[in-house]
Design an enzyme around this catalytic site. Structure first.
Site, PDB file in Angstrom:
ATOM      1  N   ASP A  41      52.095  16.577  27.300  1.00  0.00           N
ATOM      2  CA  ASP A  41      50.836  17.160  26.856  1.00  0.00           C
ATOM      3  C   ASP A  41      50.756  17.258  25.333  1.00  0.00           C
ATOM      4  O   ASP A  41      49.678  17.072  24.755  1.00  0.00           O
ATOM      5  CB  ASP A  41      50.672  18.554  27.467  1.00  0.00           C
ATOM      6  CG  ASP A  41      50.325  18.496  28.948  1.00  0.00           C
ATOM      7  OD1 ASP A  41      49.719  17.500  29.376  1.00  0.00           O
ATOM      8  OD2 ASP A  41      50.675  19.440  29.668  1.00  0.00           O
ATOM      9  N   GLU A 112      43.999  25.798  21.732  1.00  0.00           N
ATOM     10  CA  GLU A 112      43.781  27.145  21.222  1.00  0.00           C
ATOM     11  C   GLU A 112      44.153  27.253  19.755  1.00  0.00           C
ATOM     12  O   GLU A 112      44.920  26.431  19.238  1.00  0.00           O
ATOM     13  CB  GLU A 112      44.588  28.187  22.011  1.00  0.00           C
ATOM     14  CG  GLU A 112      46.062  28.261  21.690  1.00  0.00           C
ATOM     15  CD  GLU A 112      46.902  27.210  22.366  1.00  0.00           C
ATOM     16  OE1 GLU A 112      47.784  26.636  21.690  1.00  0.00           O
ATOM     17  OE2 GLU A 112      46.692  26.953  23.560  1.00  0.00           O
ATOM     18  N   ALA A 149      39.771  24.017  28.315  1.00  0.00           N
ATOM     19  CA  ALA A 149      40.841  23.033  28.507  1.00  0.00           C
ATOM     20  C   ALA A 149      42.205  23.625  28.214  1.00  0.00           C
ATOM     21  O   ALA A 149      43.211  23.236  28.813  1.00  0.00           O
ATOM     22  CB  ALA A 149      40.600  21.804  27.630  1.00  0.00           C
ATOM     23  N   ALA A 153      47.183  27.023  29.334  1.00  0.00           N
ATOM     24  CA  ALA A 153      48.388  26.822  28.525  1.00  0.00           C
ATOM     25  C   ALA A 153      48.879  28.168  27.994  1.00  0.00           C
ATOM     26  O   ALA A 153      49.155  29.083  28.766  1.00  0.00           O
ATOM     27  CB  ALA A 153      48.085  25.827  27.409  1.00  0.00           C
ATOM     28  N   TYR A 154      48.999  28.320  26.690  1.00  0.00           N
ATOM     29  CA  TYR A 154      49.515  29.553  26.087  1.00  0.00           C
ATOM     30  C   TYR A 154      48.686  30.766  26.520  1.00  0.00           C
ATOM     31  O   TYR A 154      49.206  31.848  26.780  1.00  0.00           O
ATOM     32  CB  TYR A 154      49.509  29.393  24.569  1.00  0.00           C
ATOM     33  CG  TYR A 154      50.311  30.417  23.796  1.00  0.00           C
ATOM     34  CD1 TYR A 154      51.069  31.398  24.439  1.00  0.00           C
ATOM     35  CD2 TYR A 154      50.313  30.395  22.407  1.00  0.00           C
ATOM     36  CE1 TYR A 154      51.800  32.326  23.712  1.00  0.00           C
ATOM     37  CE2 TYR A 154      51.043  31.316  21.673  1.00  0.00           C
ATOM     38  CZ  TYR A 154      51.782  32.285  22.338  1.00  0.00           C
ATOM     39  OH  TYR A 154      52.497  33.201  21.624  1.00  0.00           O
ATOM     40  N   ASN A 155      47.373  30.568  26.601  1.00  0.00           N
ATOM     41  CA  ASN A 155      46.484  31.656  27.007  1.00  0.00           C
ATOM     42  C   ASN A 155      46.876  32.247  28.357  1.00  0.00           C
ATOM     43  O   ASN A 155      46.936  33.468  28.526  1.00  0.00           O
ATOM     44  CB  ASN A 155      45.050  31.122  27.063  1.00  0.00           C
ATOM     45  CG  ASN A 155      44.074  32.111  27.661  1.00  0.00           C
ATOM     46  OD1 ASN A 155      43.714  33.093  27.057  1.00  0.00           O
ATOM     47  ND2 ASN A 155      43.648  31.819  28.886  1.00  0.00           N
ATOM     48  N   SER A 157      49.825  32.070  29.837  1.00  0.00           N
ATOM     49  CA  SER A 157      51.134  32.713  29.715  1.00  0.00           C
ATOM     50  C   SER A 157      51.013  34.102  29.098  1.00  0.00           C
ATOM     51  O   SER A 157      51.830  34.981  29.375  1.00  0.00           O
ATOM     52  CB  SER A 157      52.073  31.850  28.866  1.00  0.00           C
ATOM     53  OG  SER A 157      52.318  30.611  29.484  1.00  0.00           O
TER      54      SER A 157
END
Length: 251
Positions: A41, A112, A149, A153-155, A157
Site C-alpha cells: 500500500d 490522512e 479511502a 488505515a491509521y484512522n 487503528s
C-alpha cells in the site's frame, strides 16, 4: 493496451516486475493506457502521487503485506483483468504547514494528514473548522484528518470511524486523547478547512505527516480536500474499495 509497470525494491516485487515485463512489454508511464504498480500500500500511495498529472489509471498488484489498495498478484490473464476492472476515484487532502522558523510546507495526502507529538510531553492543539474554534485545547499524542479511502488505515487503528467510499465527509480523530479524555473526534463535511495550532510548540514539539511526507517543529497546519485532483484506481470486479471497506467492518 500499453502498460507501464512500476515496482518497489522488494525482491518479490522485482521478481513480479520481470515476469510481467517479459510477457506484456513495458512503456513509459506518460505513454501508458494503464499503470501497474507492484508492491504494498505504501508503494501504491507513492505511485498515485507520482502519476497524478497523468491520465492513465493505476492498477495495483500486491507484493507487500496488507495490500488494501491492491489486487491479487497473478501473471496470467492481466489484459482481461484490466478490461474488466472497476474504477474508483479518490480526492486527496492538501496540507499547508508552517514550522517554527517561518517556512511554509505543502503536501498532498490520499489517506490522512496526521499531527504527532515529537517529544516526551503530550501535544496541545487548538482546532478550528472553517475559522470557527471547535476545540480550545486538545491534549494528546496527536490528531489526524482522514479521507474515506484512508479511514481503514491509521484512522481505524486510532479508533476512528470507517467511512464509506464516496461519502462526502472526513474523519477527525484524536490519537490517545488525554484532555478532553472522552472526546472521540468528529465527522466533518468534505468541503471544510481544518486548522490545527500547536500550543507551547517549543516545549511540546509536533511533527506533521501527509502520507509519510514529514515536517518537523510545526507551528500550525491547515487541511482541505482537493476535488480538482482525482486519483483513478482500478480493482478486480467485486474487490473494489467499497467492498473492502464494508468487509473490514465484519472481520
Amino acid at each position: 493496451m500499453k502498460l507501464a509497470f512500476l515496482s518497489n525494491s522488494a525482491p518479490a516485487a522485482e521478481e513480479g516486475l520481470g515476469e510481467l515485463v517479459a510477457r506484456y512489454g513495458n512503456v513509459d508511464p506518460m505513454e501508458a493506457d494503464v499503470i501497474v504498480a507492484l508492491g504494498g500500500d505504501g508503494f501504491m500511495l507513492r505511485t498515485l502521487h507520482r502519476t497524478q498529472e497523468l491520465s492513465a489509471p493505476v492498477y495495483g498488484m500486491n507484493r507487500g503485506t496488507v495490500g488494501f489498495l491492491m489486487n491479487e498478484y497473478s501473471c496470467d490473464d492481466l489484459l482481461d483483468r484490466l478490461a474488466a476492472a472497476e474504477e474508483e476515484v479518490v480526492n486527496p487532502l492538501e496540507m499547508r504547514a508552517m514550522d517554527q522558523s517561518g517556512a511554509l510546507h505543502e503536501a498532498l495526502a490520499i489517506n490522512e494528514v496526521s499531527l504527532l507529538r515529537a517529544g516526551p510531553q503530550a501535544a496541545k492543539l487548538r482546532i478550528t473548522v472553517d475559522g470557527r474554534e471547535r476545540l480550545e485545547e486538545l491534549v494528546c499524542d496527536g490528531c489526524l484528518l482522514a479521507t474515506p479511502a484512508g479511514s481503514t488505515a491509521y484512522n481505524y487503528s486510532a479508533h476512528g470511524p470507517i467511512l464509506p467510499i464516496g461519502a462526502d465527509v472526513l474523519a477527525l480523530t484524536p490519537i490517545a486523547a488525554f484532555r478532553p479524555r472522552r472526546w472521540r473526534g468528529a465527522l466533518l463535511p468534505k468541503t471544510v478547512t481544518v486548522r490545527f495550532e500547536v500550543r507551547e510548540a517549543a516545549k511540546r514539539p509536533v511533527m506533521a505527516d501527509a502520507d509519510a511526507i514529514q515536517f518537523n517543529d510545526i507551528d500550525w497546519v491547515e487541511i482541505r480536500s482537493v476535488p480538482t485532483i482525482c486519483h483513478r484506481i482500478l480493482f478486480d470486479p467485486g474487490h473494489g474499495l467499497e467492498e473492502r471497506v464494508i468487509s473490514e467492518q465484519f472481520t
